[in-house]
Design an enzyme around this catalytic site. Structure first.
Site, PDB file in Angstrom:
ATOM      1  N   LYS A 180       0.849  -1.205   0.000  1.00  0.00           N
ATOM      2  CA  LYS A 180       0.000   0.000   0.000  1.00  0.00           C
ATOM      3  C   LYS A 180       0.878   1.246   0.000  1.00  0.00           C
ATOM      4  CE  LYS A 180      -2.049   2.845   2.824  1.00  0.00           C
ATOM      5  NZ  LYS A 180      -1.985   4.041   1.977  1.00  0.00           N
TER       6      LYS A 180
ATOM      7  N   GLU B 192       9.845   0.961  10.531  1.00  0.00           N
ATOM      8  CA  GLU B 192      10.902   1.967  10.348  1.00  0.00           C
ATOM      9  C   GLU B 192      10.206   3.306  10.552  1.00  0.00           C
ATOM     10  OE1 GLU B 192      12.845   4.755   9.012  1.00  0.00           O
ATOM     11  OE2 GLU B 192      12.929   3.854   7.002  1.00  0.00           O
TER      12      GLU B 192
ATOM     13  N   CYS C  81      13.195  10.581   7.625  1.00  0.00           N
ATOM     14  CA  CYS C  81      13.091  10.140   9.015  1.00  0.00           C
ATOM     15  C   CYS C  81      14.429  10.321   9.733  1.00  0.00           C
ATOM     16  CB  CYS C  81      12.614   8.703   9.078  1.00  0.00           C
ATOM     17  SG  CYS C  81      13.406   7.661   7.869  1.00  0.00           S
TER      18      CYS C  81
ATOM     19  N   GLU D 293       9.489  15.460  16.149  1.00  0.00           N
ATOM     20  CA  GLU D 293       9.875  15.342  14.741  1.00  0.00           C
ATOM     21  C   GLU D 293       9.038  16.310  13.910  1.00  0.00           C
ATOM     22  OE1 GLU D 293       8.920  11.681  12.572  1.00  0.00           O
ATOM     23  OE2 GLU D 293      10.901  11.836  11.671  1.00  0.00           O
TER      24      GLU D 293
END
Ligand code: ADP
Length: 504
Positions: free
Chosen positions: A199, A274, A308, A407
């Site tokens: 997906k 992850e 990331c 973040e």
């Protein structure tokens, strides 16, 4: 602000591909969502709608998982030799390379990343990932194991392990490197002989759909790779929870990572994740200052900070703090912003309105909490719309501010000063729930080793940053994830170990 706006001409192949209906791939056939619904795909550089994709839901997910199960249990894939699998993977790599310009244009159009970067990095790295994993297909081996069973002293055994594919794998990927994330996931899972339902992110499904065509062209049998496009809640969630799925491999936010774990908990599916990061990038006072400035700026502004592992917390030792902070600010101000498809673009737009608002929210909070925004004071829609945010350097933060702790996933770096390495720096660098990556800039290799060994991160870059290779494992400590991508370590994500013990 520096800008550029002249666009490359789309190839005929890209025009034709973008213009067609974007359907799901299930059991080797392209099909619309059962509901008939579609959703809009935007060019983030202009906010124009460029295409529509199938808005898949639970019914489509069910069909895709059934197709993957059938292909795993009974299809030609399960009877293929590892060498045959390897050859298909190699051909996929070749076909990505042969269509490099087309893939690069799709990434620039759909994600907004600079076309020059997509040509030089995203597409070649994706091709290399398939080639690297092609080699592993024939090298997935167990061991023979000598036994010493205390309660059968006179018996002899032949014991060995087999590495077997885990089964049907759901792979859910993000929008920041749409093609590369698909390659990181698909190449190893196919090397092991599993079957897949992929997906892609709803923001950027185009290159994964194009990649699926390449996989079919390379000879992947029907049902081995299924692709469902759609939203997180209506498509990703039923996929992650589906009882027919043996394993979920996810890349994305830590927040959604938690939802994946919950969805998989019911039937204890295997999960790898992850996730996010808030990576420290450390400049020591003996560093090559110019190299460190360039490196620190690229560490955060590459891919517009939508990485990331972005070096979002820059720590600079006192003696050279002013020089480095000023250098990174200068670098930020010099970056040319522009549409993804402009060859002169160094930084494109953020991927979506949601990201645009999120990053602006962080900038507002930084100002409200008393930080100094050294450059990139305003976020702006420079062109004909587009989710552009200027590269932003923030000073005078303290360690409890949101911009320092959370973040941001945008082109925003905090710069902090430190004095002492052993206590202060290590403590502050590790003072985060994340543990994905770190950078160290120094001319003293012993200092690099000593500091690197104490950082609780899955990757440490020394005098470089954002260096990726198909052979080098990547993943996180702490809340940055479970398991590793790339290298031979990633194969573990998709293999079960079977112990066989024979009395002889
Ligand atoms: P970001 O926050 O960077 O947009 P997300 O973690 O939200 O990234 O999304 C990464 C991927 O996870 C996308 O493919 C998205 O559709 C999917 N996703 C989002 N929410 C869920 C969910 N509840 N279950 C499964 N997948 C989800």
């Amino acid at each position: 602000m520096n800008t550029t706006s002249e666009l490359v001409a789309l190839t005929a192949g890209v025009k034709a591909f973008v213009g067609q209906p974007h359907e799901a791939l299930i059991d080797g056939r392209w099909q619309p969502a059962r509901s008939g619904k579609t959703f809009e795909i935007y060019d983030p550089s202009s906010e124009d709608v460029i295409a529509h994709a199938a808005d898949c839901g639970k019914e489509d997910v069910n069909l895709a998982v059934s197709a993957a199960r059938k292909a795993f249990d009974t299809g030609p894939w399960s009877r293929m030799t590892p060498s045959e699998r390897g050859k298909i993977l190699w051909r996929i790599g070749d076909l990505i390379e042969a269509n490099l310009e087309e893939f690069a244009q799709l990434e620039a159009l759909d994600n907004g990343k600079p076309i020059a970067v997509a040509r030089a990095a995203d597409v070649p790295l994706a091709a290399e990932m398939f080639r690297y994993m092609a080699g592993w297909a024939t090298k997935i081996e167990g061991n023979t194991i000598p036994l010493s069973v205390p309660y059968t002293p006179d018996a002899q055994y032949h014991a060995f392990t087999r590495k077997e594919p885990i089964g049907v794998v759901a792979q859910i990927i993000p929008w920041n490197f749409p093609l590369l994330m698909a390659a990181w996931k698909l190449a190893p899972v196919l090397a092991t002989g599993c079957t897949v339902v992929l997906k892609p992110a709803e923001e950027t499904p185009l290159s994964a759909l194009r990649l699926a065509r390449v996989c079919m062209e390379a000879g992947l049998p029907p049902g081995v790779l299924n692709v469902v496009t759609g939203f997180g809640e209506s498509c990703g969630a039923p996929l992650a929870a589906h009882p027919g799925v043996d394993k979920v491999a996810f890349t994305g936010s830590t927040e959604v990572g938690r939802l994946i774990v919950k969805a998989a908990a019911h039937d204890l599916k295997k999960v790898t994740l992850e996730l996010g990061g808030k990576s420290p990038n450390i400049v020591l006072d003996d560093a090559d200052v110019e190299a460190a400035i360039q490196g620190a700026a690229s560490a955060i502004f590459f891919n517009h900070g939508q990485c990331c592992c972005a070096g979002s917390r820059l720590f600079v030792q006192e003696k050279i703090y002013d020089q480095v902070a000023e250098g990174v600010t200068r670098f930020a101000a010099s970056l040319r912003l522009g549409p993804g498809l402009s060859p002169g673009t160094q930084m494109g737009p953020l991927v979506s309105q949601t990201q645009f608002e999120r990053v602006n929210g962080f900038l507002t909070s930084a100002r409200e909490q008393g930080a100094k925004v050294a450059t990139g004071n305003a976020s702006s829609r420079t062109f004909k719309g587009g989710f552009f945010v200027e590269p932003t350097v923030i000073e005078n933060t303290n360690d409890s501010m949101r911009v320092y702790q959370e973040e941001i996933f945008g082109p925003v770096v905090t710069v902090s000063r430190f004095k002492d390495v052993d206590d202060e720096l290590i403590r502050r660098a590790n003072d985060t729930v994340y543990g994905l990556a770190a950078g160290i800039w120094t001319r003293d290799i012993s200092r690099a080793h000593r500091i690197g060994n104490r950082l609780r991160t899955g990757t440490v870059w020394v005098n470089c940053y954002n260096i990726f290779d198909a052979s080098l494992p990547f993943g996180g400590y702490k809340q940055s994830g479970w398991g590793r991508e790339m290298g031979h370590e990633v194969l573990r994500n998709y293999l079960e170990t079977k112990s066989v013990c024979m009395s002889i």
